[in-house]
Motif scaffolding. Structure first.
Motif, PDB file in Angstrom:
ATOM      1  N   MET A   1       0.847  -1.197   0.000  1.00 45.17           N
ATOM      2  CA  MET A   1       0.000   0.000   0.000  1.00 45.17           C
ATOM      3  C   MET A   1       0.882   1.246   0.000  1.00 45.17           C
ATOM      4  O   MET A   1       1.818   1.368   0.783  1.00 45.17           O
ATOM      5  CB  MET A   1      -0.910  -0.014   1.242  1.00 45.17           C
ATOM      6  N   SER A   2       0.605   2.179  -0.912  1.00 48.91           N
ATOM      7  CA  SER A   2       1.434   3.365  -1.038  1.00 48.91           C
ATOM      8  C   SER A   2       1.222   4.308   0.154  1.00 48.91           C
ATOM      9  O   SER A   2       0.162   4.330   0.774  1.00 48.91           O
ATOM     10  CB  SER A   2       1.111   4.104  -2.339  1.00 48.91           C
ATOM     11  N   LYS A   3       2.266   5.091   0.459  1.00 48.87           N
ATOM     12  CA  LYS A   3       2.227   6.031   1.577  1.00 48.87           C
ATOM     13  C   LYS A   3       2.570   7.442   1.114  1.00 48.87           C
ATOM     14  O   LYS A   3       3.258   7.621   0.107  1.00 48.87           O
ATOM     15  CB  LYS A   3       3.214   5.617   2.670  1.00 48.87           C
ATOM     16  N   THR A   4       2.116   8.408   1.892  1.00 47.44           N
ATOM     17  CA  THR A   4       2.501   9.802   1.689  1.00 47.44           C
ATOM     18  C   THR A   4       3.352  10.214   2.889  1.00 47.44           C
ATOM     19  O   THR A   4       2.868  10.206   4.024  1.00 47.44           O
ATOM     20  CB  THR A   4       1.273  10.720   1.570  1.00 47.44           C
ATOM     21  N   LEU A  56      14.597   7.958   5.162  1.00 49.79           N
ATOM     22  CA  LEU A  56      13.725   8.280   4.034  1.00 49.79           C
ATOM     23  C   LEU A  56      14.063   7.410   2.825  1.00 49.79           C
ATOM     24  O   LEU A  56      13.167   6.857   2.172  1.00 49.79           O
ATOM     25  CB  LEU A  56      13.886   9.758   3.685  1.00 49.79           C
ATOM     26  N   PHE A  57      15.347   7.278   2.514  1.00 50.77           N
ATOM     27  CA  PHE A  57      15.769   6.445   1.384  1.00 50.77           C
ATOM     28  C   PHE A  57      15.353   4.985   1.592  1.00 50.77           C
ATOM     29  O   PHE A  57      15.030   4.280   0.636  1.00 50.77           O
ATOM     30  CB  PHE A  57      17.285   6.540   1.192  1.00 50.77           C
ATOM     31  N   GLY A  63       5.328   4.136  -6.000  1.00 47.89           N
ATOM     32  CA  GLY A  63       3.938   4.487  -5.718  1.00 47.89           C
ATOM     33  C   GLY A  63       3.781   5.422  -4.533  1.00 47.89           C
ATOM     34  O   GLY A  63       2.700   6.001  -4.337  1.00 47.89           O
ATOM     35  N   ASP A  64       4.849   5.590  -3.741  1.00 46.81           N
ATOM     36  CA  ASP A  64       4.793   6.501  -2.588  1.00 46.81           C
ATOM     37  C   ASP A  64       4.886   7.957  -3.049  1.00 46.81           C
ATOM     38  O   ASP A  64       5.351   8.246  -4.156  1.00 46.81           O
ATOM     39  CB  ASP A  64       5.934   6.213  -1.608  1.00 46.81           C
ATOM     40  N   GLY A  92      10.046   5.568  -8.882  1.00 51.15           N
ATOM     41  CA  GLY A  92       8.593   5.576  -9.011  1.00 51.15           C
ATOM     42  C   GLY A  92       7.921   6.365  -7.914  1.00 51.15           C
ATOM     43  O   GLY A  92       6.718   6.226  -7.684  1.00 51.15           O
ATOM     44  N   VAL A  93       8.711   7.210  -7.225  1.00 53.00           N
ATOM     45  CA  VAL A  93       8.181   8.052  -6.156  1.00 53.00           C
ATOM     46  C   VAL A  93       7.791   9.415  -6.741  1.00 53.00           C
ATOM     47  O   VAL A  93       8.497   9.958  -7.585  1.00 53.00           O
ATOM     48  CB  VAL A  93       9.235   8.257  -5.046  1.00 53.00           C
ATOM     49  N   THR A  94       6.669   9.943  -6.302  1.00 50.05           N
ATOM     50  CA  THR A  94       6.243  11.282  -6.699  1.00 50.05           C
ATOM     51  C   THR A  94       6.670  12.274  -5.622  1.00 50.05           C
ATOM     52  O   THR A  94       6.430  12.053  -4.438  1.00 50.05           O
ATOM     53  CB  THR A  94       4.715  11.351  -6.867  1.00 50.05           C
ATOM     54  N   VAL A  95       7.304  13.357  -6.040  1.00 51.84           N
ATOM     55  CA  VAL A  95       7.755  14.388  -5.109  1.00 51.84           C
ATOM     56  C   VAL A  95       6.852  15.604  -5.269  1.00 51.84           C
ATOM     57  O   VAL A  95       6.685  16.126  -6.374  1.00 51.84           O
ATOM     58  CB  VAL A  95       9.225  14.785  -5.373  1.00 51.84           C
ATOM     59  N   LYS A  96       6.273  16.058  -4.149  1.00 52.57           N
ATOM     60  CA  LYS A  96       5.372  17.204  -4.191  1.00 52.57           C
ATOM     61  C   LYS A  96       5.800  18.247  -3.161  1.00 52.57           C
ATOM     62  O   LYS A  96       6.315  17.905  -2.096  1.00 52.57           O
ATOM     63  CB  LYS A  96       3.927  16.774  -3.899  1.00 52.57           C
TER      64      LYS A  96
END
Length: 212
Positions: A1-4, A56-57, A63-64, A92-96
């Protein structure tokens, strides 16, 4: 399950991690976990070398989503920030970002869009480093100003003796006289005599700083 996951780097002059979490939640982020580094330089210490950065790494998976107040929380070194964001994108991580709502991910396959994304990452990283340099320069200018206008702050306490008294004290110390006897003979405070005896080089340096 992806996390934020929210990453918060907090220096002595920055917002608290709690404040950064509150800001993220106010703009709609549902944060699953917070990783924090306290009092760690974003200029000299790479994210991967910080305690929170290492965690963090280890945590981030495909998907996170990684949330930061702005890219300067990741660091203030151009190369490190750009390398870090690209590493996460490749995973595959999104950075916002909370500020301006920037989104960096690997979904686009269009070369032009990728070039625009990479250029924007580079620009924001360069801005973070430039801000750090501007802050350091302002600090240097401030120190120089106070050094010129408040010299006593940088010289330390003014010695309770002058050059002649210092030389009299050291001569009597070399002759084996006691602290009390030297104080009485020279008029120099006994505690000052003791300090001279313990570290004559430091006492002489203090005289030099005050031009005595």
């Amino acid at each position: 399950m992806s996390k934020t996951i929210l990453y918060a780097r907090v220096s002595t002059t920055e917002q608290t991690s709690e404040h950064q979490l509150e800001q993220a939640q106010q703009v709609g982020f549902q944060i699953d976990d917070v990783v924090t580094d306290h009092g760690t330089s974003g200029v000299t210490v790479k994210l991967a070398d910080r305690e929170g950065g290492k965690r963090l790494f280890d945590m981030l998976r495909e998907g996170d989503t990684l949330v930061v107040r702005w890219v300067d929380r990741l660091g203030r070194n151009y190369q490190d920030v750009t390398d870090t964001i690209r590493e996460f994108i490749n995973r595959g991580v999104t950075v916002k970002t909370v500020i301006n709502g920037m989104v960096f991910d690997g979904t686009t396959k269009d070369p032009t869009q990728k070039a625009i994304r990479d250029a924007l990452i580079g620009f924001m990283a360069a801005m973070a480093e430039a801000q750090a340099e501007a802050t350091k320069e302002a600090q240097r200018a401030g120190i120089a100003h106070h050094r010129a206008n408040s010299p006593e702050k940088f010289k330390g306490r003014k010695p309770a003796f002058d050059r002649a008294s210092f030389e009299q004290v050291t001569a009597l110390l070399d002759a084996g006289q006691g602290h009390s006897a030297i104080a009485k003979a020279t008029g120099v405070n006994r505690n000052a005599v003791i300090r001279i005896a313990q570290d004559p080089a430091k006492a002489e340096a203090a005289l030099a700083k005050w031009g005595l």
